[in-house]
Structure formats: structure tokens, C-alpha cells
Design an enzyme around this catalytic site. Structure first.
Site, PDB file in Angstrom:
ATOM      1  N   HIS A  10       0.865  -1.164  -0.005  1.00 54.03           N
ATOM      2  CA  HIS A  10      -0.047   0.028  -0.134  1.00 54.03           C
ATOM      3  C   HIS A  10       1.088   1.078   0.060  1.00 54.03           C
ATOM      4  O   HIS A  10       1.597   1.593   0.990  1.00 54.03           O
ATOM      5  CB  HIS A  10      -0.955   0.179   1.303  1.00 54.03           C
ATOM      6  CG  HIS A  10      -1.650   1.113   1.520  1.00 54.03           C
ATOM      7  ND1 HIS A  10      -2.908   1.124   0.673  1.00 54.03           N
ATOM      8  CD2 HIS A  10      -1.778   2.222   2.107  1.00 54.03           C
ATOM      9  CE1 HIS A  10      -3.664   2.154   0.926  1.00 54.03           C
ATOM     10  NE2 HIS A  10      -2.963   2.750   1.947  1.00 54.03           N
ATOM     11  N   VAL A  36       1.349   0.510  12.487  1.00 53.58           N
ATOM     12  CA  VAL A  36       1.678  -0.821  12.622  1.00 53.58           C
ATOM     13  C   VAL A  36       1.493  -1.555  13.952  1.00 53.58           C
ATOM     14  O   VAL A  36       1.494  -2.790  13.841  1.00 53.58           O
ATOM     15  CB  VAL A  36       3.189  -0.757  11.976  1.00 53.58           C
ATOM     16  CG1 VAL A  36       4.127  -0.597  13.063  1.00 53.58           C
ATOM     17  CG2 VAL A  36       3.357  -2.205  11.233  1.00 53.58           C
ATOM     18  N   ILE A  39      -2.746  -2.079  14.248  1.00 48.06           N
ATOM     19  CA  ILE A  39      -3.679  -2.569  13.116  1.00 48.06           C
ATOM     20  C   ILE A  39      -2.894  -3.821  12.749  1.00 48.06           C
ATOM     21  O   ILE A  39      -2.180  -3.886  12.069  1.00 48.06           O
ATOM     22  CB  ILE A  39      -4.090  -1.775  11.939  1.00 48.06           C
ATOM     23  CG1 ILE A  39      -4.556  -0.427  12.785  1.00 48.06           C
ATOM     24  CG2 ILE A  39      -4.994  -2.568  11.165  1.00 48.06           C
ATOM     25  CD1 ILE A  39      -4.738   0.626  11.450  1.00 48.06           C
ATOM     26  N   MET A  42      -1.345  -4.805   9.231  1.00 44.68           N
ATOM     27  CA  MET A  42      -0.263  -3.935   8.651  1.00 44.68           C
ATOM     28  C   MET A  42       0.987  -4.539   9.209  1.00 44.68           C
ATOM     29  O   MET A  42       1.442  -4.664  10.502  1.00 44.68           O
ATOM     30  CB  MET A  42      -0.573  -2.625   9.212  1.00 44.68           C
ATOM     31  CG  MET A  42       0.334  -1.694   8.695  1.00 44.68           C
ATOM     32  SD  MET A  42       0.114  -0.136   9.409  1.00 44.68           S
ATOM     33  CE  MET A  42       1.103   1.156   8.464  1.00 44.68           C
ATOM     34  N   TYR A  77      -7.512  -2.800   7.212  1.00 42.38           N
ATOM     35  CA  TYR A  77      -6.556  -1.461   7.665  1.00 42.38           C
ATOM     36  C   TYR A  77      -7.420  -0.309   7.650  1.00 42.38           C
ATOM     37  O   TYR A  77      -7.507   0.719   8.297  1.00 42.38           O
ATOM     38  CB  TYR A  77      -5.499  -1.728   6.936  1.00 42.38           C
ATOM     39  CG  TYR A  77      -4.711  -0.408   6.958  1.00 42.38           C
ATOM     40  CD1 TYR A  77      -3.920   0.084   8.059  1.00 42.38           C
ATOM     41  CD2 TYR A  77      -4.592   0.394   5.612  1.00 42.38           C
ATOM     42  CE1 TYR A  77      -3.148   1.388   7.869  1.00 42.38           C
ATOM     43  CE2 TYR A  77      -3.860   1.532   5.413  1.00 42.38           C
ATOM     44  CZ  TYR A  77      -3.189   1.947   6.467  1.00 42.38           C
ATOM     45  OH  TYR A  77      -2.439   3.198   6.513  1.00 42.38           O
ATOM     46  N   HIS A  80     -10.344   0.229   9.759  1.00 41.05           N
ATOM     47  CA  HIS A  80     -10.170   0.218  11.157  1.00 41.05           C
ATOM     48  C   HIS A  80     -10.216   1.596  11.863  1.00 41.05           C
ATOM     49  O   HIS A  80      -9.773   2.421  11.388  1.00 41.05           O
ATOM     50  CB  HIS A  80      -8.640  -0.291  11.183  1.00 41.05           C
ATOM     51  CG  HIS A  80      -8.238  -0.791  12.861  1.00 41.05           C
ATOM     52  ND1 HIS A  80      -7.973   0.366  13.769  1.00 41.05           N
ATOM     53  CD2 HIS A  80      -8.123  -1.776  13.398  1.00 41.05           C
ATOM     54  CE1 HIS A  80      -7.810  -0.376  14.833  1.00 41.05           C
ATOM     55  NE2 HIS A  80      -7.732  -1.779  14.624  1.00 41.05           N
TER      56      HIS A  80
END
Length: 109
Positions: A10, A36, A39, A42, A77, A80
Site C-alpha cells: 500500500h 503498525v 492494526i 499491517m 486496515y 479500522h
């Protein structure tokens, strides 16, 4: 060529608005990097500033790359609450943004 199983990158290319102080940019980057830890899908986060001598950046100054195990992980993600809250703050400070998701391919010669 071999596509990496499930992995999705991404990528964001950004230009911060004029007048956003460097210390605020630094705090925003730290907030992005912290996602990171919040979530699970990630898996990694990298960033950098444009240093190209080709002058083809089209005004984009910063590069952000996150790695996910799947496209479903990217979707999780994006939805979230921690990402939604951060994205609202982050995007408010950007003049330009370009987002690309891709599946890396390994070339074996």
C-alpha cells in the site's frame, strides 16, 4: 516472473500543504508509523522523502509504503477505527496524495 503469494503493498505519495511546520510533519509520520502497532494486518511501514535528481516527482515530496499479507488485510486496515481517525488528521495536512496498492512480482532471470 513470480507474484508473491497474497502480499499487497500500500503506497502513498504525498505533498504536505505549505505552512505545515516540520515538527508537525514529523509527528504525523510518527503517528502513521505507529499504526503498525495498532492494526494487526499491517505488517511493516517504511517512508522517505524524494531525493531524485530527475525532477519527475510532480510535486510529491514524501513516500509511504505499508505491507499487508492480503488484499483483505488492506481492507481491514482502511476500515479500522485507528486508521480512520489518523487518516482524517493526516489528509487535512496534505495538498496532494496518490494511493496505489499492488502485488509485488519477483523477476527471476
Amino acid at each position: 516472473m513470480e507474484e508473491q503469494k497474497g502480499v499487497v503493498k500500500h503506497v502513498l505519495l504525498t505533498k504536505f500543504k505549505d505552512g505545515v511546520p516540520p515538527d508537525q510533519i514529523e509527528q504525523l509520520i510518527k503517528g502513521y508509523a505507529n499504526l503498525v502497532n495498532l492494526i494487526e494486518p499491517m505488517k511493516s511501514f517504511h517512508w522517505g522523502k524524494d531525493v531524485s535528481i530527475e525532477n519527475l516527482h510532480q510535486g510529491f515530496t514524501h513516500f509511504f509504503e505499508s505491507t499487508f499479507e492480503s488484499a483483505e488485510g488492506v481492507a481491514e486496515y482502511i476500515a479500522h477505527p485507528a486508521h480512520v481517525e489518523f487518516a482524517n488528521l493526516f489528509l487535512a495536512n496534505l495538498e496532494k496524495v496518490l494511493v496505489i496498492d499492488y502485488k509485488p512480482t519477483i523477476v527471476r532471470i
